[in-house]
Design an enzyme around this catalytic site. Structure first.
Site, PDB file in Angstrom:
ATOM      1  N   LYS A 109      42.514  39.433  54.626  1.00  0.00           N
ATOM      2  CA  LYS A 109      41.103  39.101  54.855  1.00  0.00           C
ATOM      3  C   LYS A 109      40.843  37.599  54.658  1.00  0.00           C
ATOM      4  O   LYS A 109      40.204  36.963  55.494  1.00  0.00           O
ATOM      5  CB  LYS A 109      40.202  39.904  53.905  1.00  0.00           C
ATOM      6  CG  LYS A 109      40.334  41.415  54.070  1.00  0.00           C
ATOM      7  CD  LYS A 109      39.422  42.180  53.138  1.00  0.00           C
ATOM      8  CE  LYS A 109      39.688  41.964  51.664  1.00  0.00           C
ATOM      9  NZ  LYS A 109      41.015  42.425  51.196  1.00  0.00           N
ATOM     10  N   ARG A 127      32.266  46.148  48.280  1.00  0.00           N
ATOM     11  CA  ARG A 127      33.464  46.858  47.844  1.00  0.00           C
ATOM     12  C   ARG A 127      33.133  48.233  47.290  1.00  0.00           C
ATOM     13  O   ARG A 127      34.034  48.950  46.865  1.00  0.00           O
ATOM     14  CB  ARG A 127      34.140  46.051  46.735  1.00  0.00           C
ATOM     15  CG  ARG A 127      35.444  45.357  47.163  1.00  0.00           C
ATOM     16  CD  ARG A 127      35.925  44.641  45.930  1.00  0.00           C
ATOM     17  NE  ARG A 127      37.264  44.180  45.910  1.00  0.00           N
ATOM     18  CZ  ARG A 127      37.683  42.966  46.251  1.00  0.00           C
ATOM     19  NH1 ARG A 127      36.865  42.119  46.805  1.00  0.00           N
ATOM     20  NH2 ARG A 127      38.924  42.609  46.060  1.00  0.00           N
ATOM     21  N   ARG A 184      52.121  35.844  47.074  1.00  0.00           N
ATOM     22  CA  ARG A 184      51.000  34.984  47.512  1.00  0.00           C
ATOM     23  C   ARG A 184      50.876  33.748  46.624  1.00  0.00           C
ATOM     24  O   ARG A 184      50.987  33.831  45.404  1.00  0.00           O
ATOM     25  CB  ARG A 184      49.699  35.793  47.459  1.00  0.00           C
ATOM     26  CG  ARG A 184      48.455  34.947  47.679  1.00  0.00           C
ATOM     27  CD  ARG A 184      47.262  35.768  48.070  1.00  0.00           C
ATOM     28  NE  ARG A 184      46.771  36.617  47.003  1.00  0.00           N
ATOM     29  CZ  ARG A 184      45.732  37.450  47.140  1.00  0.00           C
ATOM     30  NH1 ARG A 184      45.109  37.549  48.303  1.00  0.00           N
ATOM     31  NH2 ARG A 184      45.334  38.191  46.131  1.00  0.00           N
ATOM     32  N   ARG A 224      48.026  33.804  41.390  1.00  0.00           N
ATOM     33  CA  ARG A 224      46.887  34.379  40.678  1.00  0.00           C
ATOM     34  C   ARG A 224      47.358  35.324  39.583  1.00  0.00           C
ATOM     35  O   ARG A 224      48.302  36.073  39.763  1.00  0.00           O
ATOM     36  CB  ARG A 224      45.976  35.127  41.666  1.00  0.00           C
ATOM     37  CG  ARG A 224      45.043  34.214  42.422  1.00  0.00           C
ATOM     38  CD  ARG A 224      44.344  34.891  43.581  1.00  0.00           C
ATOM     39  NE  ARG A 224      43.805  36.213  43.284  1.00  0.00           N
ATOM     40  CZ  ARG A 224      43.118  36.944  44.163  1.00  0.00           C
ATOM     41  NH1 ARG A 224      42.885  36.464  45.383  1.00  0.00           N
ATOM     42  NH2 ARG A 224      42.665  38.133  43.831  1.00  0.00           N
ATOM     43  N   ARG A 228      44.909  47.362  41.431  1.00  0.00           N
ATOM     44  CA  ARG A 228      43.902  46.938  42.420  1.00  0.00           C
ATOM     45  C   ARG A 228      43.966  47.811  43.664  1.00  0.00           C
ATOM     46  O   ARG A 228      42.932  48.121  44.263  1.00  0.00           O
ATOM     47  CB  ARG A 228      44.105  45.461  42.775  1.00  0.00           C
ATOM     48  CG  ARG A 228      43.650  44.537  41.649  1.00  0.00           C
ATOM     49  CD  ARG A 228      44.184  43.135  41.804  1.00  0.00           C
ATOM     50  NE  ARG A 228      43.800  42.525  43.064  1.00  0.00           N
ATOM     51  CZ  ARG A 228      44.502  41.569  43.664  1.00  0.00           C
ATOM     52  NH1 ARG A 228      45.624  41.136  43.130  1.00  0.00           N
ATOM     53  NH2 ARG A 228      44.088  41.071  44.783  1.00  0.00           N
TER      54      ARG A 228
HETATM   55  P1  ADP Z   1      43.344  39.497  51.180  1.00  0.00           P
HETATM   56  O1  ADP Z   1      42.342  38.371  51.239  1.00  0.00           O
HETATM   57  O2  ADP Z   1      42.996  40.623  52.112  1.00  0.00           O
HETATM   58  O3  ADP Z   1      43.624  39.973  49.787  1.00  0.00           O
HETATM   59  P2  ADP Z   1      45.269  37.421  51.950  1.00  0.00           P
HETATM   60  O4  ADP Z   1      44.666  36.829  53.167  1.00  0.00           O
HETATM   61  O5  ADP Z   1      45.159  36.626  50.701  1.00  0.00           O
HETATM   62  O6  ADP Z   1      44.721  38.943  51.718  1.00  0.00           O
HETATM   63  O7  ADP Z   1      46.793  37.750  52.285  1.00  0.00           O
HETATM   64  C1  ADP Z   1      47.667  38.295  51.278  1.00  0.00           C
HETATM   65  C2  ADP Z   1      49.058  37.660  51.416  1.00  0.00           C
HETATM   66  O8  ADP Z   1      49.655  38.133  52.628  1.00  0.00           O
HETATM   67  C3  ADP Z   1      49.040  36.145  51.490  1.00  0.00           C
HETATM   68  O9  ADP Z   1      50.168  35.654  50.789  1.00  0.00           O
HETATM   69  C4  ADP Z   1      49.143  35.851  52.998  1.00  0.00           C
HETATM   70  O10 ADP Z   1      49.813  34.621  53.253  1.00  0.00           O
HETATM   71  C5  ADP Z   1      49.970  37.030  53.501  1.00  0.00           C
HETATM   72  N1  ADP Z   1      49.580  37.481  54.846  1.00  0.00           N
HETATM   73  C6  ADP Z   1      48.330  37.534  55.372  1.00  0.00           C
HETATM   74  N2  ADP Z   1      48.358  38.031  56.632  1.00  0.00           N
HETATM   75  C7  ADP Z   1      49.656  38.319  56.901  1.00  0.00           C
HETATM   76  C8  ADP Z   1      50.344  38.850  58.040  1.00  0.00           C
HETATM   77  N3  ADP Z   1      49.681  39.216  59.169  1.00  0.00           N
HETATM   78  N4  ADP Z   1      51.686  39.006  57.965  1.00  0.00           N
HETATM   79  C9  ADP Z   1      52.364  38.655  56.825  1.00  0.00           C
HETATM   80  N5  ADP Z   1      51.778  38.137  55.727  1.00  0.00           N
HETATM   81  C10 ADP Z   1      50.446  37.962  55.759  1.00  0.00           C
HETATM   82  P1  AMP Z   2      39.711  39.182  45.754  1.00  0.00           P
HETATM   83  O1  AMP Z   2      39.735  37.693  45.660  1.00  0.00           O
HETATM   84  O2  AMP Z   2      38.854  39.690  46.882  1.00  0.00           O
HETATM   85  O3  AMP Z   2      41.095  39.783  45.747  1.00  0.00           O
HETATM   86  O4  AMP Z   2      38.991  39.699  44.422  1.00  0.00           O
HETATM   87  C1  AMP Z   2      39.560  39.455  43.155  1.00  0.00           C
HETATM   88  C2  AMP Z   2      38.827  40.242  42.080  1.00  0.00           C
HETATM   89  O5  AMP Z   2      37.459  39.815  41.992  1.00  0.00           O
HETATM   90  C3  AMP Z   2      38.733  41.751  42.311  1.00  0.00           C
HETATM   91  O6  AMP Z   2      39.903  42.439  41.879  1.00  0.00           O
HETATM   92  C4  AMP Z   2      37.512  42.103  41.464  1.00  0.00           C
HETATM   93  O7  AMP Z   2      37.807  42.117  40.085  1.00  0.00           O
HETATM   94  C5  AMP Z   2      36.594  40.906  41.720  1.00  0.00           C
HETATM   95  N1  AMP Z   2      35.734  41.129  42.906  1.00  0.00           N
HETATM   96  C6  AMP Z   2      35.746  40.436  44.072  1.00  0.00           C
HETATM   97  N2  AMP Z   2      34.817  40.909  44.922  1.00  0.00           N
HETATM   98  C7  AMP Z   2      34.205  41.955  44.282  1.00  0.00           C
HETATM   99  C8  AMP Z   2      33.183  42.875  44.633  1.00  0.00           C
HETATM  100  N3  AMP Z   2      32.585  42.834  45.839  1.00  0.00           N
HETATM  101  N4  AMP Z   2      32.817  43.808  43.717  1.00  0.00           N
HETATM  102  C9  AMP Z   2      33.403  43.868  42.503  1.00  0.00           C
HETATM  103  N5  AMP Z   2      34.385  43.032  42.119  1.00  0.00           N
HETATM  104  C10 AMP Z   2      34.787  42.088  42.988  1.00  0.00           C
END
Ligand code: ADP
Ligand code: AMP
Length: 219
Positions: A15, A90, A129, A162, A173
């Site tokens: 995302k 969420r 990541r 992270r 998660r």
């Molecule tokens: P989210 O925001 O949904 O948690 P991220 O955008 O941070 O996910 O992506 C999670 C990890 O997967 C990151 O390290 C990113 O570089 C990698 N990633 C994202 N999209 C792809 C893809 N299509 N193929 C392989 N790796 C990906």
């Molecule tokens: P993310 O960066 O989207 O992976 O979110 C990291 C963490 O932030 C999550 O595991 C939750 O603890 C908190 N968080 C982010 N967005 C929300 C949401 N919409 N509602 C509740 N917790 C959230």
């Protein structure tokens, strides 16, 4: 009328990666609830301190805190054209609250791309990541490495892993997502705004599919 796009998908679906790629093309600010919480934590605000314990355990921050934070963010002037939401809503309660607040801005949720990635892929994505300190730009040590090790391509800031991307927290998660967030897929399907995108494809292809789906929904 403002346009609101909500990216849905499990942690690690891509995302944030996709939001960073398409936000400028759509002309919509990228609003990531996780990024806002992390920024508050960095600045040691009260909200950041309240959210930290939940985030480190891999649990959701309570709805009331999260909803108030997003409402404030969406009412800022840069959201006049709408917003690209990443990580919010969420829970079903957050989705209801979002509908209510968008009504006040004379808008509604126009498109909900669901980035579908099987659970087995998510752990490797999250544990590999690397995130940039300055602005949250996202990399992967194998799938999307930066040009220079440990340095953000976009702004030169340091990359870090992270706290909640450790394997045990990642598992938690994903479970929280399945229990509390996955019901939103049926919710938005029933509302006629859900569109599924295959998130296992290469990053660039996911971007192409997302832009096509959003264009269709907002034309
Ligand atoms: P989210 O925001 O949904 O948690 P991220 O955008 O941070 O996910 O992506 C999670 C990890 O997967 C990151 O390290 C990113 O570089 C990698 N990633 C994202 N999209 C792809 C893809 N299509 N193929 C392989 N790796 C990906
Ligand atoms: P993310 O960066 O989207 O992976 O979110 C990291 C963490 O932030 C999550 O595991 C939750 O603890 C908190 N968080 C982010 N967005 C929300 C949401 N919409 N509602 C509740 N917790 C959230």
């Amino acid at each position: 009328m403002p346009v609101y796009v909500v990216l849905v998908g499990p942690p690690g679906a891509g995302k944030g990666t996709q939001a960073q790629a398409i936000s400028a093309k759509l002309g919509l600010p990228h609003i990531s609830s996780g990024d806002i919480f992390r920024e508050n934590l960095k600045l040691q605000t009260e909200l950041g301190q309240q959210a930290a314990a939940y985030m480190n355990r891999g649990e959701l921050v309570p709805d009331d805190l999260t909803i108030a934070m997003i409402q404030e963010r969406l009412s800022r002037p840069d959201c006049a054209p709408g917003a690209l939401l990443d990580g919010f809503p969420r829970t079903p309660a957050q989705a209801e609250a979002l509908n209510e607040m968008l009504g006040k801005f004379n808008g509604s949720v126009n498109a909900v791309p669901y980035i579908n990635v099987p659970e087995a892929v998510l752990v490797e994505r999250l544990t590999g990541r690397w995130t940039c300190r300055a602005a949250g730009h996202v990399y992967h040590e194998k799938f999307n490495p930066p040009q220079a090790l440990g340095v953000c391509d976009v702004d030169g800031s340091e990359l870090y892993q992270r706290e909640d991307d450790k394997a045990e927290t990642v598992t938690r998660r994903i479970r929280v997502y399945l229990e509390q967030t996955a019901p939103l897929i049926a919710y938005y399907q029933a509302a006629g705004v859900l569109m599924e995108v295959d998130g296992t494809q290469p990053i660039e292809q996911v971007t192409v599919d997302l832009l096509a789906a959003i264009a269709k929904a907002t034309e």
